[in-house]
Motif scaffolding. Structure first.
Motif, PDB file in Angstrom:
ATOM      1  N   GLU A  22     -49.976  84.013  47.433  1.00 46.68           N
ATOM      2  CA  GLU A  22     -49.065  82.917  47.752  1.00 46.68           C
ATOM      3  C   GLU A  22     -48.086  82.668  46.600  1.00 46.68           C
ATOM      4  O   GLU A  22     -46.878  82.514  46.817  1.00 46.68           O
ATOM      5  CB  GLU A  22     -49.869  81.654  48.079  1.00 46.68           C
ATOM      6  CG  GLU A  22     -49.042  80.412  48.333  1.00 46.68           C
ATOM      7  CD  GLU A  22     -48.050  80.562  49.485  1.00 46.68           C
ATOM      8  OE1 GLU A  22     -48.312  81.378  50.394  1.00 46.68           O
ATOM      9  OE2 GLU A  22     -47.007  79.882  49.455  1.00 46.68           O
ATOM     10  N   GLN A  26     -43.973  83.123  46.626  1.00 46.78           N
ATOM     11  CA  GLN A  26     -43.051  82.063  46.192  1.00 46.78           C
ATOM     12  C   GLN A  26     -42.140  82.579  45.088  1.00 46.78           C
ATOM     13  O   GLN A  26     -40.937  82.302  45.060  1.00 46.78           O
ATOM     14  CB  GLN A  26     -43.842  80.846  45.705  1.00 46.78           C
ATOM     15  CG  GLN A  26     -44.576  80.116  46.796  1.00 46.78           C
ATOM     16  CD  GLN A  26     -45.492  79.040  46.236  1.00 46.78           C
ATOM     17  OE1 GLN A  26     -45.551  78.808  45.020  1.00 46.78           O
ATOM     18  NE2 GLN A  26     -46.236  78.381  47.112  1.00 46.78           N
ATOM     19  N   GLU A  27     -42.726  83.328  44.156  1.00 41.19           N
ATOM     20  CA  GLU A  27     -41.961  83.889  43.036  1.00 41.19           C
ATOM     21  C   GLU A  27     -40.871  84.833  43.550  1.00 41.19           C
ATOM     22  O   GLU A  27     -39.725  84.790  43.086  1.00 41.19           O
ATOM     23  CB  GLU A  27     -42.918  84.636  42.105  1.00 41.19           C
ATOM     24  CG  GLU A  27     -42.267  85.309  40.922  1.00 41.19           C
ATOM     25  CD  GLU A  27     -42.053  84.387  39.735  1.00 41.19           C
ATOM     26  OE1 GLU A  27     -42.612  83.275  39.725  1.00 41.19           O
ATOM     27  OE2 GLU A  27     -41.319  84.794  38.828  1.00 41.19           O
ATOM     28  N   TYR A  30     -38.012  82.833  45.136  1.00 41.06           N
ATOM     29  CA  TYR A  30     -37.262  82.130  44.074  1.00 41.06           C
ATOM     30  C   TYR A  30     -36.373  83.120  43.330  1.00 41.06           C
ATOM     31  O   TYR A  30     -35.185  82.872  43.094  1.00 41.06           O
ATOM     32  CB  TYR A  30     -38.276  81.477  43.144  1.00 41.06           C
ATOM     33  CG  TYR A  30     -37.722  80.664  42.007  1.00 41.06           C
ATOM     34  CD1 TYR A  30     -37.376  79.329  42.179  1.00 41.06           C
ATOM     35  CD2 TYR A  30     -37.593  81.212  40.728  1.00 41.06           C
ATOM     36  CE1 TYR A  30     -36.895  78.569  41.115  1.00 41.06           C
ATOM     37  CE2 TYR A  30     -37.112  80.467  39.669  1.00 41.06           C
ATOM     38  CZ  TYR A  30     -36.767  79.139  39.868  1.00 41.06           C
ATOM     39  OH  TYR A  30     -36.294  78.389  38.813  1.00 41.06           O
ATOM     40  N   PRO A  72     -42.452  80.105  39.855  1.00 42.21           N
ATOM     41  CA  PRO A  72     -43.818  79.800  40.285  1.00 42.21           C
ATOM     42  C   PRO A  72     -44.890  80.451  39.399  1.00 42.21           C
ATOM     43  O   PRO A  72     -45.981  79.912  39.226  1.00 42.21           O
ATOM     44  CB  PRO A  72     -43.855  80.339  41.719  1.00 42.21           C
ATOM     45  CG  PRO A  72     -42.437  80.181  42.190  1.00 42.21           C
ATOM     46  CD  PRO A  72     -41.600  80.533  40.983  1.00 42.21           C
TER      47      PRO A  72
END
Ligand SMILES: O=C(O)C[C@H]1C=CC(=O)O1
Length: 92
Positions: A22, A26-27, A30, A72
């Motif tokens: 997860e 997210q990383e 981004y 993240p």
């Protein structure tokens, strides 16, 4: 202003696989948003390591700091930043 940034990622060995997946997702989102904006024009994997060298093109030290703190994976990274100046022999 351009910066060479080294990010070395160290996820805790005990982190559950789903949590790691997860955070990585997210990383990626981004990072790709910043790449499309032009603020993160280059990212290169370091061969054999969970690390990258990246070029950032931002307005200020403070902007870069905010971007890096927003990663993240930031809590799990060792980051080094090299501010870059134009080389006098650069023909561009
Ligand atoms: O994989 C990495 O190098 C860490 C991080 C930086 C961008 C991204 O998507 O993940």
């Amino acid at each position: 202003m351009k910066y060479l940034v080294h990010m070395d990622v160290n996820l805790p060995a005990g982190m559950p696989a789903e949590e790691a997946a997860e955070i990585k997702a997210q990383e990626k989102a981004y990072s790709q948003e910043l790449q499309r904006s032009g603020k993160w024009p280059e990212i290169w994997r370091v061969v054999g390591e969970y690390a990258n060298y990246s070029i950032f093109d931002v307005e200020s030290n403070d902007e870069l700091h905010g971007i890096l703190q927003g990663l993240p994976l930031f809590p799990y990274m060792d980051i080094t930043v090299v501010p870059l100046a134009k080389h006098p022999s650069d023909v561009k």
